[in-house]
Structure formats: structure tokens, C-alpha cells
Design a protein around this motif. Structure first.
Motif, mmCIF file in Angstrom:
data_model
loop_
_atom_site.group_PDB
_atom_site.id
_atom_site.type_symbol
_atom_site.label_atom_id
_atom_site.label_comp_id
_atom_site.label_asym_id
_atom_site.label_seq_id
_atom_site.Cartn_x
_atom_site.Cartn_y
_atom_site.Cartn_z
ATOM 1 N N GLN A 47 1.025 -1.109 0.016
ATOM 2 C CA GLN A 47 -0.062 -0.069 0.129
ATOM 3 C C GLN A 47 0.776 1.384 -0.061
ATOM 4 O O GLN A 47 1.899 1.287 0.508
ATOM 5 C CB GLN A 47 -0.770 0.122 1.352
ATOM 6 N N PRO A 48 0.469 2.405 -0.539
ATOM 7 C CA PRO A 48 1.133 3.691 -0.393
ATOM 8 C C PRO A 48 1.282 3.847 0.968
ATOM 9 O O PRO A 48 0.337 3.682 1.763
ATOM 10 C CB PRO A 48 0.336 4.647 -1.142
ATOM 11 N N ALA A 49 2.349 4.650 1.222
ATOM 12 C CA ALA A 49 2.798 5.213 2.589
ATOM 13 C C ALA A 49 1.484 6.100 3.154
ATOM 14 O O ALA A 49 1.105 6.784 2.150
ATOM 15 C CB ALA A 49 3.873 5.604 2.776
ATOM 16 N N ALA A 50 0.998 6.178 4.313
ATOM 17 C CA ALA A 50 0.015 7.066 4.725
ATOM 18 C C ALA A 50 0.624 7.947 5.755
ATOM 19 O O ALA A 50 1.354 7.595 6.470
ATOM 20 C CB ALA A 50 -1.213 6.304 5.306
ATOM 21 N N ILE A 105 0.743 -17.473 -1.182
ATOM 22 C CA ILE A 105 1.173 -16.695 0.136
ATOM 23 C C ILE A 105 0.516 -15.153 -0.484
ATOM 24 O O ILE A 105 1.014 -14.808 -1.660
ATOM 25 C CB ILE A 105 2.658 -16.666 0.371
ATOM 26 N N LYS A 106 -0.057 -14.749 0.296
ATOM 27 C CA LYS A 106 -0.622 -13.263 -0.025
ATOM 28 C C LYS A 106 -0.346 -12.265 1.267
ATOM 29 O O LYS A 106 -0.518 -12.949 2.268
ATOM 30 C CB LYS A 106 -2.186 -13.143 -0.299
ATOM 31 N N MET A 107 0.491 -11.194 0.767
ATOM 32 C CA MET A 107 0.878 -10.397 2.008
ATOM 33 C C MET A 107 0.216 -8.892 1.386
ATOM 34 O O MET A 107 0.705 -8.573 0.245
ATOM 35 C CB MET A 107 2.455 -10.341 1.983
ATOM 36 N N ILE A 108 -0.259 -8.207 2.614
ATOM 37 C CA ILE A 108 -0.463 -6.653 2.330
ATOM 38 C C ILE A 108 0.591 -6.088 3.380
ATOM 39 O O ILE A 108 0.721 -6.241 4.408
ATOM 40 C CB ILE A 108 -1.994 -6.478 2.961
ATOM 41 N N LEU A 109 1.277 -4.982 2.890
ATOM 42 C CA LEU A 109 2.527 -4.203 3.377
ATOM 43 C C LEU A 109 1.701 -2.925 3.600
ATOM 44 O O LEU A 109 1.293 -2.131 2.673
ATOM 45 C CB LEU A 109 3.533 -4.273 2.797
ATOM 46 N N GLN A 110 2.100 -2.073 4.840
ATOM 47 C CA GLN A 110 1.440 -0.897 4.865
ATOM 48 C C GLN A 110 2.570 -0.068 5.798
ATOM 49 O O GLN A 110 3.098 -0.828 6.639
ATOM 50 C CB GLN A 110 0.089 -0.483 5.837
ATOM 51 N N LEU A 111 2.606 1.077 5.853
ATOM 52 C CA LEU A 111 3.628 1.958 6.578
ATOM 53 C C LEU A 111 2.422 3.114 6.957
ATOM 54 O O LEU A 111 2.058 3.894 5.941
ATOM 55 C CB LEU A 111 4.676 2.458 5.533
ATOM 56 N N SER A 136 11.985 6.456 7.458
ATOM 57 C CA SER A 136 11.052 5.371 7.284
ATOM 58 C C SER A 136 10.640 5.016 5.923
ATOM 59 O O SER A 136 10.338 3.931 5.486
ATOM 60 C CB SER A 136 9.755 5.663 8.205
ATOM 61 N N GLU A 137 10.268 6.216 4.994
ATOM 62 C CA GLU A 137 9.820 5.731 3.492
ATOM 63 C C GLU A 137 10.981 5.441 2.777
ATOM 64 O O GLU A 137 10.765 4.542 1.956
ATOM 65 C CB GLU A 137 9.549 7.229 3.011
ATOM 66 N N PHE A 138 12.213 5.465 3.279
ATOM 67 C CA PHE A 138 13.317 4.928 2.230
ATOM 68 C C PHE A 138 13.252 3.252 2.532
ATOM 69 O O PHE A 138 13.472 2.754 1.595
ATOM 70 C CB PHE A 138 14.758 5.493 2.775
ATOM 71 N N TYR A 139 13.359 3.046 3.750
ATOM 72 C CA TYR A 139 13.213 1.449 4.244
ATOM 73 C C TYR A 139 11.944 0.895 3.368
ATOM 74 O O TYR A 139 11.951 -0.157 3.085
ATOM 75 C CB TYR A 139 13.327 1.572 5.741
ATOM 76 N N TYR A 140 10.927 1.530 3.475
ATOM 77 C CA TYR A 140 9.643 0.839 2.947
ATOM 78 C C TYR A 140 9.641 0.972 1.564
ATOM 79 O O TYR A 140 9.101 0.029 0.733
ATOM 80 C CB TYR A 140 8.383 1.816 3.367
ATOM 81 N N GLN A 141 10.382 1.587 0.742
ATOM 82 C CA GLN A 141 10.453 1.423 -0.820
ATOM 83 C C GLN A 141 10.676 0.072 -1.138
ATOM 84 O O GLN A 141 10.310 -0.234 -2.098
ATOM 85 C CB GLN A 141 11.732 2.415 -1.519
ATOM 86 N N THR A 142 11.697 -0.631 -0.470
ATOM 87 C CA THR A 142 11.859 -1.773 -0.946
ATOM 88 C C THR A 142 11.371 -3.151 -0.044
ATOM 89 O O THR A 142 11.847 -4.355 -0.262
ATOM 90 C CB THR A 142 13.449 -2.314 -0.963
ATOM 91 N N ALA A 143 10.519 -2.818 0.568
ATOM 92 C CA ALA A 143 9.865 -3.734 1.763
ATOM 93 C C ALA A 143 9.243 -4.812 0.836
ATOM 94 O O ALA A 143 9.077 -5.838 1.354
ATOM 95 C CB ALA A 143 8.783 -3.096 2.564
ATOM 96 N N ASP A 144 8.322 -4.424 -0.295
ATOM 97 C CA ASP A 144 7.795 -5.566 -0.961
ATOM 98 C C ASP A 144 8.691 -6.645 -1.695
ATOM 99 O O ASP A 144 8.549 -7.776 -1.560
ATOM 100 C CB ASP A 144 7.044 -5.017 -2.237
ATOM 101 N N LYS A 145 9.967 -6.152 -2.156
ATOM 102 C CA LYS A 145 10.738 -7.010 -2.465
ATOM 103 C C LYS A 145 11.523 -8.115 -1.383
ATOM 104 O O LYS A 145 11.938 -9.285 -1.689
ATOM 105 C CB LYS A 145 12.159 -6.168 -3.091
ATOM 106 N N LEU A 146 11.774 -7.339 -0.372
ATOM 107 C CA LEU A 146 12.169 -8.184 0.768
ATOM 108 C C LEU A 146 11.130 -9.029 1.356
ATOM 109 O O LEU A 146 11.297 -10.093 1.513
ATOM 110 C CB LEU A 146 12.515 -7.336 2.018
#
Length: 191
Positions: A47-50, A105-111, A136-146
Motif C-alpha cells: 500500500q502507499p505510505a499513509a 502466500i498473499k501479503m499486504i504491507l503498510q506504512l 521510514s519511507e526510504f526503508y519502505y521503498q523496498t519492503a515488497d522486494k524483501l
């Protein structure tokens, strides 16, 4: 005599064909148990960062604001969230034993980021908290790849289950697999 020889050839050919078909079906069944299907890849929905910027009266902070530590006058609260669901196929070996293969496996990521600053704060404090937001936004950029790399290690994994209700045991095992491991309570960046 020649008719008997032709009949034997026909029977032998039928048996050989039957053995080949049976062998192919067995090989296909065993092969599908060992490896996940090629189209079985984790689904990651990032999800986009809120972001929310909140001001407060230091004399009467709002109830939903995290408490400030001694010496702090503002904070950046960053909450990284993930929710996973895991699906699988069960292959029963007897009445109380089965093997579950993870196939989905289905995952939803949020920040969620909230910057809390008191009314009348200096620009220096606002910029400082914005720096925490950028980290925080920098680390979230690649959270989906991780998340995809981690989830991929579970795809095709086979887990033995036992019990009198194999359906319930399978569901319980898949839910436990989807639960994240416990982490330290450091989910906020403060200053």
C-alpha cells in the motif's frame, strides 16, 4: 499359429502401453509433490505510505498521541504493518497423517507515519521530524522486494501434520505459518 502370435503381440503392446501410462502418471504425481508450480509465486500488495501531520497543545496532548519521553517535544511515529495469508494443498497418507504443501502466500504491507509537533514549534524541529519520516519511507521503498524474497522461501514447503481432524490441523498449521515472528516493540522513531 500366426493369429496367436498377433494376439500375443497385441496383449504385450497393451500391457507395455499401460505400464508407460501408469509410470508417467506416477512420475507426474511425485514431481508435483516436490516442486511448486511455476506460477506459484507470492502475491505482495504494498500500500502507499499513509502520512499525517498533527499539531497538539503541550499542556493538553490528545488521547491518541503516544506519550513523549522526558526531554522530547515532538515525535515521528512510524508503524510498519504486514498481514499475510497462507494457503496450501493437503495430501493425506492415512486417517491421521497428511502432508501440507504451501502453494499460496498473499501479503499486504503498510506504512503509517504520524508526525506530532506542538503548536508554535520551530522550523528546525519540524525538519528534524521530517528527516525521521524520510528514513521510514526510504526503508519502505523496498519492503515488497524483501517480503517477496522471504515468502518465496516458504513456497512449496511441505509440512507433516497429524491428528484426528486433518482439515483443522491443516488450517491451524497454515495460520501459524502466516503469523509473523515476535519482534521488539521498537516501531516508533522519536525525538
Amino acid at each position: 499359429m500366426e493369429a496367436l502370435f498377433s494376439l500375443r503381440r497385441l496383449i504385450l503392446l497393451g500391457v507395455l502401453l499401460g505400464v508407460l501410462i501408469f509410470g508417467w502418471l506416477r512420475w507426474r504425481d511425485l514431481s508435483s509433490q516436490r516442486q511448486p508450480r511455476e506460477d506459484s509465486v507470492p502475491t505482495i500488495n504494498k500500500q502507499p505510505a499513509a502520512f499525517a501531520n498533527r499539531t497538539f497543545d503541550p499542556a493538553a496532548p490528545p488521547a491518541d498521541m503516544p506519550p513523549l519521553a522526558s526531554g522530547e517535544n515532538a515525535e515521528c511515529e512510524s508503524n510498519f504493518l504486514s498481514n499475510a495469508s497462507v494457503g496450501g494443498e493437503s495430501r493425506q497418507s492415512d486417517a491421521t497423517h497428511a502432508t501440507v504443501t504451501i502453494t499460496q502466500i498473499k501479503m499486504i504491507l503498510q506504512l503509517n507515519i504520524t508526525i506530532w509537533v506542538p503548536t508554535g514549534v520551530t522550523q528546525h524541529v519540524i525538519e528534524h521530524e521530517e528527516g525521521h519520516r524520510q528514513v521510514s519511507e526510504f526503508y519502505y521503498q523496498t519492503a515488497d522486494k524483501l517480503a517477496e524474497r522471504i515468502a518465496a522461501t516458504y513456497m512449496g514447503k511441505q509440512i507433516e501434520i497429524t491428528g484426528t481432524d486433518l482439515g483443522a490441523e491443516s488450517t491451524k498449521m497454515l495460520q501459524q505459518t502466516a503469523k509473523p515472528p515476535p519482534i521488539s516493540p521498537m516501531n516508533t522513531t522519536r525525538n
